[in-house]
Each structure stands twice: as structure tokens, then as C-alpha cells.
Design an enzyme around this catalytic site. Structure first.
Site, short mmCIF file in Angstrom:
data_model
loop_
_atom_site.label_atom_id
_atom_site.label_comp_id
_atom_site.label_asym_id
_atom_site.label_seq_id
_atom_site.Cartn_x
_atom_site.Cartn_y
_atom_site.Cartn_z
N GLU A 100 -82.93 -86.81 -47.90
CA GLU A 100 -84.00 -86.84 -48.64
C GLU A 100 -84.33 -85.72 -49.66
OE1 GLU A 100 -86.63 -89.85 -46.13
OE2 GLU A 100 -87.21 -87.56 -45.57
N CYS A 113 -87.20 -80.01 -54.06
CA CYS A 113 -86.90 -79.63 -52.72
C CYS A 113 -85.45 -80.39 -52.38
CB CYS A 113 -87.96 -79.64 -51.99
SG CYS A 113 -87.73 -79.70 -50.12
N CYS A 120 -79.69 -81.78 -39.01
CA CYS A 120 -79.71 -80.22 -38.61
C CYS A 120 -79.63 -80.32 -37.12
CB CYS A 120 -80.81 -79.60 -39.05
SG CYS A 120 -81.00 -77.89 -38.57
N CYS A 124 -85.37 -76.99 -34.14
CA CYS A 124 -86.72 -76.45 -33.96
C CYS A 124 -87.64 -77.71 -33.54
CB CYS A 124 -87.34 -75.96 -35.40
SG CYS A 124 -85.89 -74.48 -35.92
N CYS A 127 -90.04 -79.81 -35.99
CA CYS A 127 -89.29 -80.23 -37.23
C CYS A 127 -88.74 -81.48 -36.97
CB CYS A 127 -88.31 -79.26 -37.75
SG CYS A 127 -87.18 -79.85 -39.22
N SER A 226 -87.47 -68.66 -42.35
CA SER A 226 -88.86 -69.33 -41.43
C SER A 226 -89.01 -68.78 -40.29
CB SER A 226 -88.21 -70.82 -41.43
OG SER A 226 -88.01 -71.55 -42.41
N LEU A 227 -89.90 -67.62 -40.23
CA LEU A 227 -90.21 -66.89 -39.11
C LEU A 227 -90.86 -67.67 -38.01
CD1 LEU A 227 -89.31 -64.06 -38.17
CD2 LEU A 227 -91.51 -63.42 -38.81
N HIS A 228 -92.07 -68.05 -38.32
CA HIS A 228 -93.00 -68.77 -37.74
C HIS A 228 -93.62 -68.05 -36.22
CE1 HIS A 228 -92.14 -71.57 -40.58
NE2 HIS A 228 -90.98 -72.38 -39.89
N CYS A 345 -91.96 -80.63 -46.46
CA CYS A 345 -90.85 -79.91 -45.78
C CYS A 345 -90.83 -80.09 -44.34
CB CYS A 345 -90.57 -78.45 -46.07
SG CYS A 345 -90.49 -78.05 -47.74
N1 SAH Z 1 -83.39 -75.07 -42.23
C1 SAH Z 1 -83.96 -74.19 -43.18
C2 SAH Z 1 -84.46 -74.99 -44.48
C3 SAH Z 1 -85.08 -76.39 -44.03
S1 SAH Z 1 -86.55 -76.58 -43.17
C4 SAH Z 1 -85.09 -73.64 -42.42
O1 SAH Z 1 -85.48 -73.97 -41.31
O2 SAH Z 1 -85.74 -72.63 -43.05
C5 SAH Z 1 -87.56 -75.98 -44.67
C6 SAH Z 1 -88.96 -75.41 -44.00
O3 SAH Z 1 -89.58 -76.52 -43.27
C7 SAH Z 1 -88.84 -74.39 -42.93
O4 SAH Z 1 -89.68 -73.39 -43.42
C8 SAH Z 1 -89.06 -75.22 -41.87
O5 SAH Z 1 -89.73 -74.29 -40.60
C9 SAH Z 1 -90.42 -76.10 -42.20
N2 SAH Z 1 -90.93 -77.09 -41.54
C10 SAH Z 1 -90.37 -77.51 -40.41
N3 SAH Z 1 -91.15 -78.88 -40.08
C11 SAH Z 1 -92.24 -78.55 -40.79
C12 SAH Z 1 -93.50 -79.36 -40.70
N4 SAH Z 1 -93.71 -80.46 -39.99
N5 SAH Z 1 -94.61 -79.11 -41.48
C13 SAH Z 1 -94.20 -78.18 -42.53
N6 SAH Z 1 -93.07 -77.44 -42.61
C14 SAH Z 1 -92.21 -77.58 -41.62
FE1 SF4 Z 2 -83.24 -77.54 -38.78
FE2 SF4 Z 2 -84.85 -75.74 -40.58
FE3 SF4 Z 2 -85.54 -78.08 -39.33
FE4 SF4 Z 2 -85.18 -75.74 -37.86
S1 SF4 Z 2 -86.62 -76.26 -39.47
S2 SF4 Z 2 -84.44 -77.91 -37.34
S3 SF4 Z 2 -83.24 -74.99 -38.99
S4 SF4 Z 2 -84.02 -77.99 -40.80
#
Ligand code: SAH
Ligand code: SF4
Length: 352
Positions: A100, A113, A120, A124, A127, A226-228, A345
Site C-alpha cells: 500500500e 508515503c 515486515c 512492533c 503496527c 520511530s522512537l516511541h 502509517c
Molecule cells: N519500519 C519503519 C517505516 C514504516 S512504519 C518504521 O518503523 O519507522 C512508519 C511509521 O508508522 C513508524 O513511525 C511507525 O511506528 C508508525 N506506526 C505504526 N503503526 C502505527 C499506527 N497504528 N498509527 C500511527 N503510526 C503508526
Molecule cells: Fe515494521 Fe515499522 Fe511496523 Fe515496526 S512500525 S512492524 S518496523 S513497519
């Protein structure tokens, strides 16, 4: 006849060839060398998905190319348009896989985007893509063509030029390093789409070894991490990739990146209720940001249907932002776009 590669044939991905290599192929086949430049332009500058569309080449040459090569392209299978004009696109790849992408328009700009992998494997927990596991890496052509398709969409639907690209779709770009870099190089190349690297952002979960490699390769695009959470235990709990790479190693790699490239890294921080949104979390985050120049994006979480993860309340969100600003940090707030069509995202999961 001019369709994409089918599974059995052994034609070569022509996007893997440089101009010189196309030239030698043509000469070997008794064709004119100058045609290579025309072909190269059709591949990168005004990219088409089939040889048939290369209208300034003879039918015979188009046939010859199609006998020997294929173009690793993609097609738009489905599109959802949000109330706020964000468009989520499902791309069908040559082997049938889906990824997507999202087009996010605003008054004077349009952001694409895009995805780097099918799924992946970093898992996480918050996600949606992480739940899919990894099917495969995207080729550099497939990454490039997402930009091309979203660029066309921006122009057709909203009369906007594509101004920004973020690698925040499906996948971890640093685990598909070569293809991502090759695609981005062509996106900003004179021979390609001529988009400035400064308008491209690669987002990563934060893999120290690969971040050092980016620094050594002196990349010019922006880096977002992506620290979080800046708490080791907490981050490891919901971001398994952190179990293998400590926050200390990540910081060291980011300092190295900053020194080598002169670039200020962006931290993304998704606020999730009860998980990472307290003032104690903010204090740990601010402390982590102290030793080098960073920008901070505080982002709203988008529900993916997993009840364990929820968006923080407005009060918590605001208190967190105010605290971070009080520490003299550069803080931006990112509110969600396209929530009605699950286009944000991390919600991209190729649901079909
Ligand atoms: N793998 C990479 C890039 C893809 S994810 C990464 O993790 O940075 C892109 C972004 O979307 C990341 O910052 C991720 O933490 C965030 N993300 C994941 N799930 C999400 C959600 N449900 N709501 C908002 N952002 C989310
Ligand atoms: Fe993969 Fe990024 Fe999603 Fe984590 S947030 S599972 S690294 S796509």
C-alpha cells in the site's frame, strides 16, 4: 504480449541495467546505440510500465526488448479516498503481492508515503504491517514506481505536483537497503524524477548498524527514527527490534550519523494511552534528546483494531507536547490524516 514477467520466463529486469549496459545490449543485437538513451528515459524520466508504451521506438525494437527484458512495474488495484482527500492505494505487484501507498495532499504540497517491503518482520506490536510478517523485499523498480504512480495521481486528482516522499508505508527500509537507496537515488537524479533529497524522508525503527552505513554512504535524504519510548524495558516490550539493539547503541549511531552528514535526525513519537504518554515518559524522552540535535514529531496513534493500543486522550497529548516544548526542543505535532479509510502509517496491511 507486452505484459509483466510471468513466473516461468527468464527475462531480466531492465531497471537493473545502467545506460551503458543497455547500449551494449543494443549494439550486440545490431541496433543503434543512441536508442539506449531513449529507452533509459522511458524507464526513469517519463517512466512507463511496458515496452509497448515506448512510442518513439520501432515495433521490432519494442518486441526485441520484450523478448529479453521485463519492467518491474506495479499497477494500482484499488483506491480509497478519504473525506480529507487523502488517498490510500493498493498496488499489485508482478508476482501478485500487494503493498500500500498513500497520497496526502494539502494546499500547496502533496506527500507520497510509500512501502519498502511486502510486510515486515520486526513485529512492533502496535503496527498492522508488523502482524503480517515479511513476504519479500521490494525491488528498486517497485519502490520507484510507487512514487511515479502517486505523482500521476496527485496531478490527475488534485492538480498538484508531488513535493515530498516519506518511506513510512509497509516495511523496514533499512532491511532492504540496496534497493531503497537505488530507488531514492533515481528519484532525485537528473535522469529520474529530479526531486530534491531534502524532500525525502526515510523512517526506520532504528537499526544502529544500518544507520552507521547510511552515514558512511553520506546520504542526503532525511532520517526519521520511530522512537516511541526512551525507556529500554518499555521499548523492548512493544518493539521487539529494541531487544537486539539497545537505546545506547542507537544513540551512538545517531550521533555518528549527525557528525558524518551534518543532518539533524527526527524522532517520531506515537502517543499511546497508558503506554508511553505520561510525564515520566516525556522526561525520559527529553533526556534522551539532550546529547545531539534532533527534531521531534509527536504523532497521534491510529487504531488498528488491537484493543491493547489506543490513542492518548487530548489532555495527555497536550500535556506531553507542552512538556517537551518546555525543554526547548523542536517539537511538531502530527495529527492523523485519512483515518476514515485507515490510510495512516502503520495501518497499511494490504487487507485484500
Ligand atoms: N519500519 C519503519 C517505516 C514504516 S512504519 C518504521 O518503523 O519507522 C512508519 C511509521 O508508522 C513508524 O513511525 C511507525 O511506528 C508508525 N506506526 C505504526 N503503526 C502505527 C499506527 N497504528 N498509527 C500511527 N503510526 C503508526
Ligand atoms: Fe515494521 Fe515499522 Fe511496523 Fe515496526 S512500525 S512492524 S518496523 S513497519
Amino acid at each position: 504480449m507486452f505484459n509483466g514477467k510471468d513466473m516461468k520466463d527468464n527475462r531480466i529486469d531492465i531497471l537493473g541495467l545502467n545506460l551503458e549496459e543497455i547500449k551494449s545490449f543494443l549494439v550486440k543485437m545490431g541496433e543503434k546505440a543512441f536508442r539506449a538513451k531513449q529507452i533509459y528515459e522511458w524507464l526513469w524520466k517519463k517512466p512507463v510500465g511496458s515496452f509497448e508504451e515506448m512510442t518513439n521506438l520501432s515495433k521490432d525494437l519494442r518486441y526485441l526488448l520484450n523478448e529479453n527484458f521485463f519492467i518491474q512495474s506495479i499497477r494500482i488495484e484499488d483506491m480509497q479516498i478519504s473525506k480529507d482527500k487523502t488517498i490510500k492505494v493498493a498496488f499489485r505487484l508482478n508476482d501478485g503481492a500487494l503493498v500500500e501507498g498513500v497520497l496526502i495532499p494539502s494546499e500547496d504540497r502533496a506527500t507520497a508515503c510509500i512501502s519498502s517491503q511486502v510486510g515486515c518482520n520486526l513485529g512492533c506490536e502496535f503496527c498492522a504491517t508488523g502482524k503480517l510478517g515479511l513476504k519479500r523485499n521490494l525491488s528498486h523498480g517497485e519502490i520507484y514506481h510507487q512514487v511515479v504512480e502517486l505523482m500521476k495521481l496527485a496531478s490527475e486528482k488534485y492538480n498538484l505536483s508531488l513535493t515530498n516522499i516519506v518511506l513510512m508505508g509497509m516495511g523496514e527500509p533499512l532491511l532492504n537497503y540496496d534497493n531503497v537507496l537505488k530507488a531514492l537515488e533515481m528519484v532525485s537524479s537528473e535522469d529520474g524524477l529530479r526531486m530534491s533529497s531534502q524532500r525525502i524522508t526515510l523512517s526506520t525503527v532504528g537499526l544502529p548498524r544500518m544507520i552507521k552505513k547510511l552515514a558512511d554512504d553520506k546520504v542526503k535524504f532525511n532520517l526519521a527514527v520511530s522512537l516511541h519510548s526512551a525507556n529500554e524495558l518499555k521499548r523492548s516490550e512493544f518493539m521487539p527490534a529494541n531487544r537486539r539493539n539497545s537505546l545506547a547503541e542507537l544513540k551512538e549511531a545517531l550521533i555518528y550519523f549527525n557528525e558524518k552528514t551534518g543532518q539533524r535526525v527526527t524522532f517520531e513519537y506515537l502517543l499511546m494511552e497508558g503506554l508511553n504518554d505520561s510525564l515520566k515518559d516525556a522526561a525520559e524522552f527529553a533526556e534522551y534528546c539532550k546529547s545531539f540535535p534532533v527534531k521531534i514529531n509527536i504523532i497521534e496513534y491510529n487504531s488498528t483494531g488491537d484493543a491493547r493500543f489506543k490513542r492518548s486522550s487530548n489532555e495527555k497529548f497536550n500535556a506531553f507536547v507542552i512538556f517537551m516544548k518546555s525543554k526547548n526542543l523542536v517539537v511538531n505535532v502530527r495529527r492523523s490524516r485519512g483515518t476514515d479509510i485507515a490510510a495512516a502509517c502503520g495501518q497499511l496491511a494490504g487487507k485484500k
